[in-house]
Write a protein that holds these residues in place. Structure first.
Motif, PDB file in Angstrom:
ATOM      1  N   GLU A 150       0.826  -1.202   0.000  1.00 48.83           N
ATOM      2  CA  GLU A 150       0.000   0.000   0.000  1.00 48.83           C
ATOM      3  C   GLU A 150       0.865   1.260   0.000  1.00 48.83           C
ATOM      4  N   GLY A 151       1.962   1.230   0.746  1.00 51.20           N
ATOM      5  CA  GLY A 151       2.839   2.392   0.802  1.00 51.20           C
ATOM      6  C   GLY A 151       3.444   2.734  -0.543  1.00 51.20           C
ATOM      7  N   GLU A 152       3.733   1.710  -1.347  1.00 46.45           N
ATOM      8  CA  GLU A 152       4.281   1.945  -2.683  1.00 46.45           C
ATOM      9  C   GLU A 152       3.260   2.649  -3.572  1.00 46.45           C
ATOM     10  N   VAL A 153       2.010   2.177  -3.500  1.00 46.90           N
ATOM     11  CA  VAL A 153       0.957   2.784  -4.321  1.00 46.90           C
ATOM     12  C   VAL A 153       0.715   4.228  -3.892  1.00 46.90           C
ATOM     13  N   HIS A 154       0.667   4.449  -2.589  1.00 44.65           N
ATOM     14  CA  HIS A 154       0.417   5.805  -2.099  1.00 44.65           C
ATOM     15  C   HIS A 154       1.566   6.741  -2.454  1.00 44.65           C
ATOM     16  N   ALA A 155       2.799   6.225  -2.472  1.00 47.86           N
ATOM     17  CA  ALA A 155       3.945   7.058  -2.832  1.00 47.86           C
ATOM     18  C   ALA A 155       3.863   7.528  -4.278  1.00 47.86           C
ATOM     19  N   VAL A 156       3.329   6.680  -5.145  1.00 50.34           N
ATOM     20  CA  VAL A 156       3.177   7.052  -6.548  1.00 50.34           C
ATOM     21  C   VAL A 156       1.966   7.969  -6.747  1.00 50.34           C
ATOM     22  N   HIS A 157       1.018   7.926  -5.800  1.00 54.00           N
ATOM     23  CA  HIS A 157      -0.200   8.745  -5.911  1.00 54.00           C
ATOM     24  C   HIS A 157      -0.384   9.607  -4.662  1.00 54.00           C
ATOM     25  N   PRO A 158       0.534  10.542  -4.414  1.00 52.81           N
ATOM     26  CA  PRO A 158       0.395  11.405  -3.235  1.00 52.81           C
ATOM     27  C   PRO A 158      -0.775  12.369  -3.345  1.00 52.81           C
ATOM     28  N   GLU A 159      -1.376  12.465  -4.535  1.00 54.46           N
ATOM     29  CA  GLU A 159      -2.496  13.380  -4.729  1.00 54.46           C
ATOM     30  C   GLU A 159      -3.794  12.874  -4.107  1.00 54.46           C
ATOM     31  N   LEU A 160      -3.817  11.604  -3.675  1.00 57.39           N
ATOM     32  CA  LEU A 160      -5.031  11.037  -3.097  1.00 57.39           C
ATOM     33  C   LEU A 160      -5.304  11.610  -1.717  1.00 57.39           C
ATOM     34  N   GLY A 161      -6.580  11.812  -1.423  1.00 57.15           N
ATOM     35  CA  GLY A 161      -6.983  12.240  -0.096  1.00 57.15           C
ATOM     36  C   GLY A 161      -7.322  11.040   0.770  1.00 57.15           C
ATOM     37  N   PRO A 162      -7.837  11.263   1.981  1.00 59.15           N
ATOM     38  CA  PRO A 162      -8.204  10.157   2.874  1.00 59.15           C
ATOM     39  C   PRO A 162      -9.182   9.202   2.203  1.00 59.15           C
ATOM     40  N   GLY A 163      -8.985   7.901   2.450  1.00 63.97           N
ATOM     41  CA  GLY A 163      -9.856   6.905   1.843  1.00 63.97           C
ATOM     42  C   GLY A 163      -9.639   6.735   0.354  1.00 63.97           C
ATOM     43  N   GLY A 164      -8.465   7.171  -0.142  1.00 63.22           N
ATOM     44  CA  GLY A 164      -8.199   7.067  -1.576  1.00 63.22           C
ATOM     45  C   GLY A 164      -9.059   7.997  -2.403  1.00 63.22           C
ATOM     46  N   SER A 165      -9.483   9.112  -1.814  1.00 64.38           N
ATOM     47  CA  SER A 165     -10.386  10.030  -2.515  1.00 64.38           C
ATOM     48  C   SER A 165      -9.611  10.942  -3.465  1.00 64.38           C
ATOM     49  N   TRP A 166     -10.292  11.347  -4.521  1.00 64.91           N
ATOM     50  CA  TRP A 166      -9.696  12.228  -5.528  1.00 64.91           C
ATOM     51  C   TRP A 166     -10.812  12.825  -6.367  1.00 64.91           C
ATOM     52  N   LYS A 167     -10.586  14.047  -6.861  1.00 63.01           N
ATOM     53  CA  LYS A 167     -11.493  14.640  -7.833  1.00 63.01           C
ATOM     54  C   LYS A 167     -10.678  15.486  -8.795  1.00 63.01           C
ATOM     55  N   PRO A 168     -11.149  15.650 -10.015  1.00 64.55           N
ATOM     56  CA  PRO A 168     -10.360  16.362 -11.030  1.00 64.55           C
ATOM     57  C   PRO A 168     -10.247  17.846 -10.715  1.00 64.55           C
ATOM     58  N   ASN A 169      -9.142  18.442 -11.185  1.00 67.77           N
ATOM     59  CA  ASN A 169      -8.954  19.882 -11.001  1.00 67.77           C
ATOM     60  C   ASN A 169      -9.055  20.651 -12.314  1.00 67.77           C
ATOM     61  N   ASP A 170      -9.301  19.929 -13.423  1.00 67.02           N
ATOM     62  CA  ASP A 170      -9.420  20.617 -14.712  1.00 67.02           C
ATOM     63  C   ASP A 170     -10.863  20.702 -15.192  1.00 67.02           C
ATOM     64  N   CYS A 171     -11.801  20.201 -14.388  1.00 66.25           N
ATOM     65  CA  CYS A 171     -13.224  20.310 -14.694  1.00 66.25           C
ATOM     66  C   CYS A 171     -14.009  19.882 -13.460  1.00 66.25           C
ATOM     67  N   GLN A 172     -15.296  20.161 -13.458  1.00 62.63           N
ATOM     68  CA  GLN A 172     -16.160  19.786 -12.347  1.00 62.63           C
ATOM     69  C   GLN A 172     -16.716  18.389 -12.604  1.00 62.63           C
ATOM     70  N   ALA A 173     -16.387  17.445 -11.716  1.00 65.79           N
ATOM     71  CA  ALA A 173     -16.806  16.057 -11.923  1.00 65.79           C
ATOM     72  C   ALA A 173     -18.324  15.951 -12.014  1.00 65.79           C
ATOM     73  N   ARG A 174     -18.789  15.155 -12.961  1.00 63.12           N
ATOM     74  CA  ARG A 174     -20.219  14.918 -13.100  1.00 63.12           C
ATOM     75  C   ARG A 174     -20.750  14.027 -11.985  1.00 63.12           C
ATOM     76  N   ASP A 175     -19.924  13.057 -11.571  1.00 61.13           N
ATOM     77  CA  ASP A 175     -20.395  12.040 -10.637  1.00 61.13           C
ATOM     78  C   ASP A 175     -19.440  11.879  -9.462  1.00 61.13           C
ATOM     79  N   LYS A 176     -20.015  11.693  -8.294  1.00 60.20           N
ATOM     80  CA  LYS A 176     -19.260  11.377  -7.086  1.00 60.20           C
ATOM     81  C   LYS A 176     -19.565   9.925  -6.744  1.00 60.20           C
ATOM     82  N   ILE A 177     -18.553   9.066  -6.852  1.00 57.79           N
ATOM     83  CA  ILE A 177     -18.792   7.632  -6.721  1.00 57.79           C
ATOM     84  C   ILE A 177     -17.983   7.040  -5.566  1.00 57.79           C
ATOM     85  N   ALA A 178     -18.442   5.891  -5.095  1.00 58.18           N
ATOM     86  CA  ALA A 178     -17.685   5.078  -4.142  1.00 58.18           C
ATOM     87  C   ALA A 178     -17.530   3.689  -4.737  1.00 58.18           C
ATOM     88  N   VAL A 179     -16.300   3.217  -4.819  1.00 59.69           N
ATOM     89  CA  VAL A 179     -16.032   1.851  -5.268  1.00 59.69           C
ATOM     90  C   VAL A 179     -15.995   0.967  -4.026  1.00 59.69           C
TER      91      VAL A 179
END
Length: 403
Positions: A150-179
């Motif tokens: 998990e630490g390796e994945v998080h190191a490559v994706h430091p942009e993730l928020g708590p719970g692996g959350s993320w949203k785009p910064n170049d447009c407003q996301a149409r959908d807010k989903i939970a996998v």
């Protein structure tokens, strides 16, 4: 640059048997990301480990050397040529070849893609089918990676928020989903799946997070109850829809939309181990996307199926009994690879078939509205996902007797 090499190292770890890969991060992952000159990938011949303290280095793939035709050719000689004598599975061999192709990273390292304007006039993200920078067919080499941490994945994706959350910064996301990922005893699958899905969901410009729902204790498994518990938790996060995702299912194409569907969408319809065939109309197992309203309308999953099998077919019958249409993707873009694992037989087939015989009749009283059937014992917010521990209550004696 270092992130690209980190990804190279991770992807190249699939070269096993006589040829393996070791990634040496001299200052550690975090420091490496800020100091790109301190990471190298070394290919070495494993048999030398037993003869000497230091393995014989065959290739040192630095940023410059990765672009060398000689490096790619040598890796082919070491990797594919020798693996052909060890691997009989043509699918696994093809995955190895795809990985070696990935070694030619000239475009990824030296030619960044030009910026593409994504936002529409109102600032919103386009629908998935209209996003210009999707890749289409995806290399499946990462499926062979073992022990990805998990630490390796998080190191490559430091942009993730708590719970692996993320949203785009170049447009407003149409959908807010939970996998939502039901989980038991497959840590290596779980980390690989999240690592695989993150860039896909990012390219699709979704506002996403991951919920791993795990049954408390080691008694007979009840997938329906831990799914219902995870849905209730997802509601507290204010999402628009959920994607129920088996831990061993990997999409083969990023044009398969994980966005919120107008009706229940069976994303995982065409699976490798089923010959990419749709075997019957009720099937919704593997990967299922559903809006919050539709999930409540079908009263969620049944709580009555124990051990393995039945709950997904029951869900399909619930959906059809309420006159929903089960949406499915294009057979070409909707393919999935299923990781190999020990197959579990249905514990009590007679009990399962009896329940499936009256699925439509149980919708009103058996499901999400029975909140006394489970208890969320603990919620842990991890860098890559929310981790739920769910107590599913006692196992009925008739199921235990068949176990």
């Amino acid at each position: 640059m270092c992130q690209a090499r980190l990804e190279l190292c991770q992807r190249a770890q699939v070269l096993r048997h006589r040829a393996e890969v070791k990634c040496l991060h001299l200052l550690g992952f975090t420091q490496c990301l800020s100091s790109p000159n301190n990471s190298q990938c070394f290919f070495y011949n494993k048999k030398y480990q037993k003869k000497q303290d230091k393995p014989q280095l065959l290739i040192a793939a630095t940023e410059e050397q990765v672009r060398s035709v000689d490096v790619v050719q040598q890796s082919k000689n070491i990797g594919v040529a020798e693996r052909e004598h060890d691997i009989k599975d043509p699918v696994e061999l093809e995955i190895a070849r795809q990985t070696l192709t990935f070694l030619n990273m000239e475009d990824a390292v030296t030619k960044p893609k030009p910026h593409v304007k994504i936002a529409q006039e109102d600032g919103s993200c386009p629908a998935v089918e209209r996003i210009p920078d999707l890749q289409g067919a995806l290399p499946q080499a990462t499926l062979l990676i073992q022990n990805l941490q998990e630490g390796e994945v998080h190191a490559v994706h430091p942009e993730l928020g708590p719970g692996g959350s993320w949203k785009p910064n170049d447009c407003q996301a149409r959908d807010k989903i939970a996998v939502i990922i039901p989980y038991r005893d497959r840590q290596t699958h779980l980390t690989r799946l999240i690592d695989f899905l993150i860039p896909i969901l990012q390219r699709q410009r979704l506002d996403f997070r991951f919920i791993v729902t795990e049954q408390y204790g080691n008694d007979l498994f009840n997938k329906g109850r831990i799914m219902n518990a995870a849905f209730i938790f997802a509601e507290s996060l204010g999402v628009d829809c959920v994607v129920f995702h088996d831990v061993d299912m990997f999409p083969q194409d990023d044009r398969n939309p994980y966005s919120c569907p107008p009706g229940p969408r069976h994303l995982g319809a065409f699976v490798s181990n089923l010959g990419y065939q749709l075997w019957y109309k009720e099937i919704v197992g593997g990967v299922l996307a559903v809006s919050m309203a539709d999930y409540r309308a079908v009263n969620g999953y049944s709580n009555q199926f124990w051990a393995w099998g039945g709950e997904d077919d029951d869900m399909g019958q619930r959906i059809l009994s309420l006159n929903y249409t089960i949406e499915r993707p294009n057979p070409e873009t909707g393919r999935y690879s299923m990781l190999k694992h020990v197959k579990r037989k249905r514990t009590a087939p007679k009990l399962i078939y009896k329940l499936l015989g009256n699925s439509a009749n149980r919708v009103a009283y058996d499901g999400l509205n029975e909140t006394d059937k489970w208890t969320i014992r603990k919620v842990t917010t991890r860098p890559l996902y929310y981790h739920l521990y769910v107590d599913v209550g006692p196992v009925p004696e008739e199921w235990r007797a068949k176990a």
